[in-house]
Design an enzyme around this catalytic site. Sequence first.
Site, PDB file in Angstrom:
ATOM      1  N   LYS A 206      -4.671   6.599  -4.420  1.00 23.74           N
ATOM      2  CA  LYS A 206      -4.937   7.902  -3.815  1.00 23.74           C
ATOM      3  C   LYS A 206      -6.004   8.646  -4.624  1.00 23.74           C
ATOM      4  CE  LYS A 206      -2.736  12.253  -2.589  1.00 23.74           C
ATOM      5  NZ  LYS A 206      -1.522  13.040  -2.445  1.00 23.74           N
ATOM      6  N   GLU A 212      -3.810   2.053 -14.574  1.00 20.07           N
ATOM      7  CA  GLU A 212      -3.375   0.676 -14.290  1.00 20.07           C
ATOM      8  C   GLU A 212      -4.251   0.053 -13.201  1.00 20.07           C
ATOM      9  OE1 GLU A 212      -1.459   3.331 -14.502  1.00 20.07           O
ATOM     10  OE2 GLU A 212       0.493   2.869 -15.400  1.00 20.07           O
ATOM     11  N   GLY A 267       1.763  10.080  -2.396  1.00 24.57           N
ATOM     12  CA  GLY A 267       1.675   8.642  -2.658  1.00 24.57           C
ATOM     13  C   GLY A 267       2.893   7.885  -2.163  1.00 24.57           C
ATOM     14  N   ARG A 268       4.084   8.394  -2.461  1.00 22.26           N
ATOM     15  CA  ARG A 268       5.301   7.653  -2.095  1.00 22.26           C
ATOM     16  C   ARG A 268       5.656   7.804  -0.616  1.00 22.26           C
ATOM     17  NH1 ARG A 268       5.862  11.703  -5.646  1.00 22.26           N
ATOM     18  NH2 ARG A 268       7.136  13.507  -5.125  1.00 22.26           N
ATOM     19  N   GLU A 353      11.259  10.112  -7.876  1.00 24.70           N
ATOM     20  CA  GLU A 353      10.033  10.875  -8.139  1.00 24.70           C
ATOM     21  C   GLU A 353      10.035  12.168  -7.313  1.00 24.70           C
ATOM     22  OE1 GLU A 353       5.721   9.500  -7.429  1.00 24.70           O
ATOM     23  OE2 GLU A 353       6.053   8.816  -9.461  1.00 24.70           O
ATOM     24  N   HIS A 384      27.858 -10.727  -7.060  1.00 21.76           N
ATOM     25  CA  HIS A 384      28.134 -11.605  -8.197  1.00 21.76           C
ATOM     26  C   HIS A 384      27.535 -11.060  -9.481  1.00 21.76           C
ATOM     27  CE1 HIS A 384      29.824 -14.654  -5.523  1.00 21.76           C
ATOM     28  NE2 HIS A 384      28.945 -14.148  -4.669  1.00 21.76           N
ATOM     29  N   LYS A 504       1.345   9.820 -19.578  1.00 20.82           N
ATOM     30  CA  LYS A 504      -0.036   9.362 -19.345  1.00 20.82           C
ATOM     31  C   LYS A 504      -0.970   9.991 -20.370  1.00 20.82           C
ATOM     32  CE  LYS A 504       0.242   9.119 -14.260  1.00 20.82           C
ATOM     33  NZ  LYS A 504      -0.281   9.695 -13.014  1.00 20.82           N
TER      34      LYS A 504
HETATM   35  O1  F6P Z   1       3.334   7.664 -11.029  1.00 20.27           O
HETATM   36  C1  F6P Z   1       2.643   8.761 -10.613  1.00 20.27           C
HETATM   37  C2  F6P Z   1       1.808   8.518  -9.404  1.00 20.27           C
HETATM   38  O2  F6P Z   1       0.955   9.601  -9.268  1.00 20.27           O
HETATM   39  C3  F6P Z   1       2.610   8.289  -8.129  1.00 20.27           C
HETATM   40  O3  F6P Z   1       3.060   9.451  -7.573  1.00 20.27           O
HETATM   41  C4  F6P Z   1       1.630   7.549  -7.296  1.00 20.27           C
HETATM   42  O4  F6P Z   1       2.230   6.930  -6.202  1.00 20.27           O
HETATM   43  C5  F6P Z   1       1.093   6.583  -8.321  1.00 20.27           C
HETATM   44  O5  F6P Z   1       1.016   7.344  -9.518  1.00 20.27           O
HETATM   45  C6  F6P Z   1      -0.235   5.979  -7.999  1.00 20.27           C
HETATM   46  O6  F6P Z   1      -1.231   6.959  -7.842  1.00 20.27           O
HETATM   47  P1  F6P Z   1      -2.599   6.612  -7.171  1.00 20.27           P
HETATM   48  O7  F6P Z   1      -2.348   6.184  -5.769  1.00 20.27           O
HETATM   49  O8  F6P Z   1      -3.396   7.878  -7.247  1.00 20.27           O
HETATM   50  O9  F6P Z   1      -3.250   5.512  -7.955  1.00 20.27           O
END
Ligand code: F6P
Length: 542
Positions: A206, A212, A267-268, A353, A384, A504
């Site tokens: 987003k 990452e 995002g979620r 979240e 199990h 972060k």
């Molecule tokens: O973990 C925090 C967060 O901002 C989430 O809310 C989001 O889904 C994820 O990181 C990934 O963010 P982005 O889509 O901006 O890479």
Amino acid sequence: MPRPTDSSSWKRLEQHAAALAPHTLRDLFAREPDRGERLAAEGAGWRLDYSKNRVTDETLSLLFEFATDAGLRGRIDAMFDGERINTTENRAALHVALRADRDACIEVDGVDIVPEVHTVLDRMASFAGCVRGGNWLGHTGRPIRNVVNLGIGGSDLGPALATDALRAYADRNLTLRFISNIDATDFTEKTLDLDPAETLFVVCSKTFTTQETLTNAHTARRWIVEALGTDAAVARHFVAVSTHAEAVARFGIDAQNSFGFWDWVGGRYSIGSAVGLSLMLSIGPEHFGEMLSGFRAMDGHFREAPFERNLPVLLGLLGVWYANFLGTESTAVIPYDQYLARLPAYLQQLDMESNGKSVALDGTPVDWTTGPIVWGEPGTNGQHAFFQLLHQGTRLVPCDFIGFCQSLHPTGDHHDLLMSNLFAQTEALALGRTPDEVRADGVAEELVTHRSFPGNRPTNTLLADRLTPESFGALLALYEHKVFVQGTLWNVDSFDQWGVELGKTLARRITPALSCAEEPELASHDSSTRALIRHYRRRKLP
Ligand code: F6P
């Protein structure tokens, strides 16, 4: 927004919880022969049996009163009407617009956003058609056979879950992979057997700033360029999904190969947006559309159905009942369908979240429990592993059991066996087994307590006919709205996530200390962190 604990219904719920405590589920079922039929509701293809909960009619009417006191109806309307209910980010939370009918009108700041939503869906469909039809060629002229989504959190969990869940509807000629972790193992293992000439990366973020995803995207870029010998290959092997067009351009992905969405999509909550591109590549635009219509059906149910028959409202209220009045800490979700194996992971982000908050909307601390710890595994595997604790442990864990009446792979008696386990577990959890019943089975006296089951352990059962794109979409919408109901009742902002920021920021400060040649200035860190950094620096590879 009133503090929930100030409402008269809250106080009466507290008193009611104490009065109800001695009445077990065994008593309630014995007293009400029609309980199983009566305490059930249906919507968007799902049947919710909530009869195995520690509730009476009085509990339910107090909970509905509580929802009314909390202004739930108004908040639902505010969300659907595009009000800026995400107050700390000053944004609407309009994921429902992602699945609106083409002819619907939903406005943000006076502008109808539905045409934009469908323009992006149409572009996704045409791109997906091209890739699936073998007409999108890689740099060397070979068709794409592998799609790798690079994203994390909401830019990974939704499409990854859905791609697994709807695998029965997928084009099996395409290999789908999801790389999320900054641990290079994820990238290495998931690309090991892929041919770069046939691989398309979907960089899904987003913000397009997430460490990452950007790190993995740069690694992927090198992987492609080294294998194919030129930067020019990027254009045929990378597409982007983001709200941040400039950052996408800076990475070197052409606007034509970029799919946008909007700040009013959390995002979620984004699986129905371009974030679902890799899913659409897998299952095709038609099935993707069917999934959206499942979401839409549950949206309509949530908006229209009276609270008494409203699935997200019922699930939300029951969760509040356990967390706030019976002191539970966690809730488990057990899908009796292997395709839904990743549902608990997806729900962890969606729920924790969203509602893992300890300040109310007005910024004051809450003095009531908010979001639960969410966990789970598919049945029957979980039986199990952790079911021992569910049946005989000291903690009360309300569970959602999810199943389908028809298998997508009817094979011998597998499905009857699977579903008989689901039904048996919820029955055993609710009714248990008394010491007298155990004795009557001839169990030796010294083992009677060990082999007794206290019961009175609550479950919801959710059943749909079949796992289809529609029923899957409706299930996700059910949980999205359940989380919103609970956030409303707890008076928190379910659409921000400030709690992920501090870690972060600190990681950004620590990174240089791990790699600089000299002993870095570590004074700003605590002694534990300093010692760990020093140890790591001594032991890491040169
Ligand atoms: O973990 C925090 C967060 O901002 C989430 O809310 C989001 O889904 C994820 O990181 C990934 O963010 P982005 O889509 O901006 O890479």
